[in-house]
Design a protein around this motif. Structure first.
Motif, short mmCIF file in Angstrom:
data_model
loop_
_atom_site.label_atom_id
_atom_site.label_comp_id
_atom_site.label_asym_id
_atom_site.label_seq_id
_atom_site.Cartn_x
_atom_site.Cartn_y
_atom_site.Cartn_z
N ASP A 130 8.14 14.49 -14.85
CA ASP A 130 9.49 15.65 -15.10
C ASP A 130 10.54 13.33 -14.61
OD1 ASP A 130 8.82 15.38 -11.97
OD2 ASP A 130 11.24 15.60 -11.83
N ILE A 131 9.93 12.67 -14.34
CA ILE A 131 10.43 11.32 -13.95
C ILE A 131 9.21 10.69 -14.94
CG2 ILE A 131 10.16 9.63 -12.67
CD1 ILE A 131 9.75 11.35 -9.61
N PRO A 132 10.07 9.50 -15.65
CA PRO A 132 9.11 8.84 -16.74
C PRO A 132 8.57 7.85 -16.06
CG PRO A 132 11.52 9.17 -17.69
CD PRO A 132 11.09 9.76 -15.99
N TYR A 133 7.46 7.66 -16.46
CA TYR A 133 6.59 6.35 -16.19
C TYR A 133 6.61 5.27 -15.59
CZ TYR A 133 4.96 3.82 -20.27
OH TYR A 133 4.96 3.25 -21.04
N ARG A 134 8.04 5.12 -17.25
CA ARG A 134 8.37 3.55 -16.76
C ARG A 134 9.46 3.67 -15.73
NH1 ARG A 134 10.86 1.83 -22.10
NH2 ARG A 134 11.60 0.00 -20.67
N VAL A 135 10.51 4.81 -15.65
CA VAL A 135 11.51 5.04 -14.20
C VAL A 135 10.13 4.39 -12.73
CG1 VAL A 135 12.64 6.27 -13.21
CG2 VAL A 135 12.84 6.54 -14.78
N VAL A 136 8.96 5.19 -13.05
CA VAL A 136 7.91 5.36 -11.43
C VAL A 136 7.95 4.26 -11.18
CG1 VAL A 136 6.19 5.56 -10.79
CG2 VAL A 136 7.99 7.59 -11.47
N ILE A 137 7.45 2.83 -12.20
CA ILE A 137 6.85 1.66 -12.67
C ILE A 137 8.30 1.17 -11.51
CG2 ILE A 137 5.92 -0.07 -13.52
CD1 ILE A 137 4.62 1.50 -15.28
N ASN A 138 9.32 0.76 -12.47
CA ASN A 138 10.91 -0.19 -11.84
C ASN A 138 10.82 1.09 -10.92
OD1 ASN A 138 12.79 -1.51 -12.77
ND2 ASN A 138 13.74 0.24 -12.08
N GLU A 139 10.13 1.27 -10.42
CA GLU A 139 11.29 1.85 -9.10
C GLU A 139 9.99 1.20 -7.80
OE1 GLU A 139 14.03 3.38 -7.72
OE2 GLU A 139 15.07 3.66 -9.53
N GLY A 140 8.69 0.99 -8.10
CA GLY A 140 7.85 0.65 -6.97
C GLY A 140 8.31 -0.87 -7.62
N ILE A 141 8.78 -1.84 -8.34
CA ILE A 141 8.78 -2.56 -8.16
C ILE A 141 9.61 -3.30 -7.44
CG2 ILE A 141 10.01 -4.87 -9.90
CD1 ILE A 141 8.09 -3.33 -11.67
N GLU A 142 11.53 -2.28 -7.68
CA GLU A 142 11.76 -2.60 -6.37
C GLU A 142 12.32 -2.71 -5.57
OE1 GLU A 142 15.32 -4.06 -8.01
OE2 GLU A 142 13.81 -4.47 -10.15
N LEU A 143 11.25 -1.67 -4.94
CA LEU A 143 10.61 -1.47 -3.63
C LEU A 143 10.48 -2.60 -2.83
CD1 LEU A 143 10.22 2.43 -3.67
CD2 LEU A 143 12.04 1.67 -1.84
N ALA A 144 9.40 -3.09 -3.63
CA ALA A 144 8.11 -4.17 -3.71
C ALA A 144 9.58 -5.45 -3.42
CB ALA A 144 7.11 -4.20 -4.57
N LYS A 145 10.08 -5.73 -4.39
CA LYS A 145 10.80 -6.63 -4.29
C LYS A 145 11.54 -6.61 -2.42
CE LYS A 145 12.13 -7.73 -9.38
NZ LYS A 145 12.89 -7.49 -10.20
N VAL A 146 12.57 -5.58 -2.17
CA VAL A 146 13.52 -5.23 -0.71
C VAL A 146 12.51 -5.37 0.02
CG1 VAL A 146 14.58 -4.34 -0.26
CG2 VAL A 146 14.84 -3.96 -2.05
N PHE A 147 11.15 -5.09 0.26
CA PHE A 147 10.61 -4.74 1.66
C PHE A 147 9.03 -5.58 1.10
CE2 PHE A 147 12.78 -0.76 0.68
CZ PHE A 147 13.55 -1.27 1.97
N LEU A 189 1.29 -1.42 0.02
CA LEU A 189 -0.11 -0.02 -0.22
C LEU A 189 0.60 1.42 0.16
CD1 LEU A 189 -2.67 1.23 0.72
CD2 LEU A 189 -2.88 1.07 2.83
N ALA A 190 2.48 1.08 0.51
CA ALA A 190 3.20 2.45 0.88
C ALA A 190 3.58 2.31 -0.69
CB ALA A 190 3.71 2.20 1.44
N ILE A 191 4.14 1.17 -1.02
CA ILE A 191 4.04 2.01 -2.42
C ILE A 191 3.64 1.96 -3.46
CG2 ILE A 191 6.03 0.28 -4.41
CD1 ILE A 191 6.46 -1.50 -2.18
N LEU A 192 2.61 1.89 -3.74
CA LEU A 192 1.43 2.34 -4.03
C LEU A 192 0.98 3.82 -3.99
CD1 LEU A 192 -0.75 -1.02 -4.51
CD2 LEU A 192 0.63 0.02 -6.61
N ARG A 193 0.88 3.96 -3.43
CA ARG A 193 0.53 5.21 -3.25
C ARG A 193 1.36 6.29 -3.20
NH1 ARG A 193 -2.53 4.95 3.13
NH2 ARG A 193 -4.53 4.33 2.19
N LEU A 194 2.98 5.66 -2.67
CA LEU A 194 4.02 6.02 -3.60
C LEU A 194 4.31 6.61 -4.66
CD1 LEU A 194 7.22 6.04 -1.96
CD2 LEU A 194 7.24 5.99 -4.16
#
Length: 166
Positions: A119-136, A104-109
């Motif tokens: 200014d942040i490409p949507y693909r970067v946003v998605i990738n960063e969310g995925i990476e956070l989910a993989k770690v946490f 939930l925190a990742i999806l909100r962020l």
């Protein structure tokens, strides 16, 4: 040795060394990581944001963190919580109150970034969310986050997604 051999160029090295992320990218990634943890804490404990932020700044070394970005996310997500949640809630396969608090925190962020940080490409946003989910996140939490963000991006960034897919 033939004439061609004596005039030939030295062999080129294989691929050039791949550069890692820039310091700005790493600082922003650190800001996202800490902001996600702070949003998780806010969701569970309900402490005032200024207290959570102060505690995170005391407990973590912010020398390599984009502190302004951390602050923006930490305060922006709760300020827009209703709009953020309503953006991704129709894409969920379960009720929001049954969601893992990390996811939930990742999806909100990530939704905040898709809505507010063009200014942040949507693909970067998605990738960063995925990476956070993989770690946490939970074992397959990154798949869930990816699925939701993949459906959300065209709704919030239709022109950018359409242009990328061409």
């Amino acid at each position: 040795m033939s004439q061609n051999d004596s005039n030939s160029q030295p062999p080129k090295s294989a691929a050039p060394a791949k550069k890692g992320p820039s310091p700005k990218t790493l600082a922003r990634r650190q800001a996202r990581t800490l902001a996600m943890q702070a949003l998780y804490s806010w969701h569970l404990a309900g402490q005032p944001l200024h207290e959570i932020e102060a505690q995170f700044r005391v407990d973590n070394d912010f020398t390599a963190v984009d502190g302004a970005y951390f602050h923006e996310i930490l305060h922006g997500v709760p300020r827009q919580k209703a709009e953020i949640d309503s953006a991704f809630e129709p894409l969920l396969d379960r009720p929001m109150d049954e969601m893992d608090p990390v996811e939930l925190a990742i999806l909100r962020l990530s939704t905040y970034e898709l809505r507010n940080r063009i200014d942040i490409p949507y693909r970067v946003v998605i990738n960063e969310g995925i990476e956070l989910a993989k770690v946490f996140g939970a074992t397959d939490g990154h798949k869930f986050v990816n699925g939701v963000l993949d459906k959300l991006a065209p709704r919030l960034r239709a022109d950018e997604v359409r242009a990328h897919r061409r």
